[in-house]
Design a protein around this motif. Structure first.
Motif, PDB file in Angstrom:
ATOM      1  N   ALA A 184     -35.231   4.118  10.715  1.00 55.44           N
ATOM      2  CA  ALA A 184     -35.729   3.767  11.712  1.00 55.44           C
ATOM      3  C   ALA A 184     -36.975   2.873  12.169  1.00 55.44           C
ATOM      4  O   ALA A 184     -37.172   1.895  12.644  1.00 55.44           O
ATOM      5  N   PHE A 185     -37.987   3.537  11.251  1.00 53.79           N
ATOM      6  CA  PHE A 185     -39.345   2.943  10.859  1.00 53.79           C
ATOM      7  C   PHE A 185     -39.303   1.876  10.422  1.00 53.79           C
ATOM      8  O   PHE A 185     -39.822   0.838  10.565  1.00 53.79           O
ATOM      9  N   ASN A 186     -38.313   1.728   9.376  1.00 58.23           N
ATOM     10  CA  ASN A 186     -38.212   0.436   8.488  1.00 58.23           C
ATOM     11  C   ASN A 186     -37.565  -0.568   9.139  1.00 58.23           C
ATOM     12  O   ASN A 186     -38.117  -1.709   9.213  1.00 58.23           O
ATOM     13  N   LEU A 187     -36.683  -0.239  10.030  1.00 56.26           N
ATOM     14  CA  LEU A 187     -36.068  -1.382  10.820  1.00 56.26           C
ATOM     15  C   LEU A 187     -37.188  -1.780  11.907  1.00 56.26           C
ATOM     16  O   LEU A 187     -37.199  -3.099  12.117  1.00 56.26           O
ATOM     17  N   LEU A 188     -37.848  -1.117  12.546  1.00 58.15           N
ATOM     18  CA  LEU A 188     -38.786  -1.219  13.539  1.00 58.15           C
ATOM     19  C   LEU A 188     -39.921  -2.110  12.742  1.00 58.15           C
ATOM     20  O   LEU A 188     -40.299  -3.414  13.308  1.00 58.15           O
ATOM     21  N   PHE A 189     -40.410  -1.837  11.703  1.00 57.52           N
ATOM     22  CA  PHE A 189     -41.318  -2.808  10.902  1.00 57.52           C
ATOM     23  C   PHE A 189     -40.585  -4.052  10.479  1.00 57.52           C
ATOM     24  O   PHE A 189     -41.335  -5.089  10.586  1.00 57.52           O
ATOM     25  N   GLN A 190     -39.504  -4.301  10.117  1.00 56.10           N
ATOM     26  CA  GLN A 190     -38.669  -5.540   9.883  1.00 56.10           C
ATOM     27  C   GLN A 190     -38.704  -6.346  11.186  1.00 56.10           C
ATOM     28  O   GLN A 190     -38.808  -7.352  10.994  1.00 56.10           O
ATOM     29  N   LEU A 191     -38.494  -5.507  12.050  1.00 56.70           N
ATOM     30  CA  LEU A 191     -38.314  -6.400  13.583  1.00 56.70           C
ATOM     31  C   LEU A 191     -39.642  -6.822  13.833  1.00 56.70           C
ATOM     32  O   LEU A 191     -39.707  -7.961  14.256  1.00 56.70           O
ATOM     33  N   VAL A 192     -40.637  -6.080  13.963  1.00 59.43           N
ATOM     34  CA  VAL A 192     -42.073  -6.643  14.012  1.00 59.43           C
ATOM     35  C   VAL A 192     -42.404  -7.802  13.051  1.00 59.43           C
ATOM     36  O   VAL A 192     -42.762  -8.909  13.604  1.00 59.43           O
TER      37      VAL A 192
END
Length: 89
Positions: free
Chosen positions: A28-36
């Motif tokens: 989830a953190f990886n996806l959020l960082f990519q999204l940002v």
């Protein structure tokens, strides 16, 4: 803020998704960082396009566009050439 700055800020937060023991939270953190990061890049592109469109609208209205200001290095070269012209007079 530039992409490197985003990376630096994430490093300063000291959240390392790869080190989180729960795989779901880590992902989830990886996806959020990519999204940002993707959102930031898209936002910068849209800002640039928006400015180009504003400039074009101003030109169509008959207003002047942005002035073409040479870089500092070009100015140095021109100043040197200008000083040579003055000294040769």
């Amino acid at each position: 803020m530039k992409p490197k700055s985003i990376e630096q800020q994430l490093e300063s937060v000291k959240i390392h998704p790869d080190e989180i023991p729960d795989e779901d939270i880590s992902e989830a953190f990886n996806l959020l960082f990519q999204l940002v990061e993707e959102t930031y890049i898209e936002n910068e592109k849209l800002k640039s396009e928006n400015q180009k469109l504003r400039d074009e609208i101003n030109l169509l209205k008959g207003e002047q566009g942005k002035p073409n200001i040479p870089s500092f290095q070009v100015e140095k070269k021109n100043d040197h050439a200008y000083s040579e012209k003055i000294s040769s007079r």
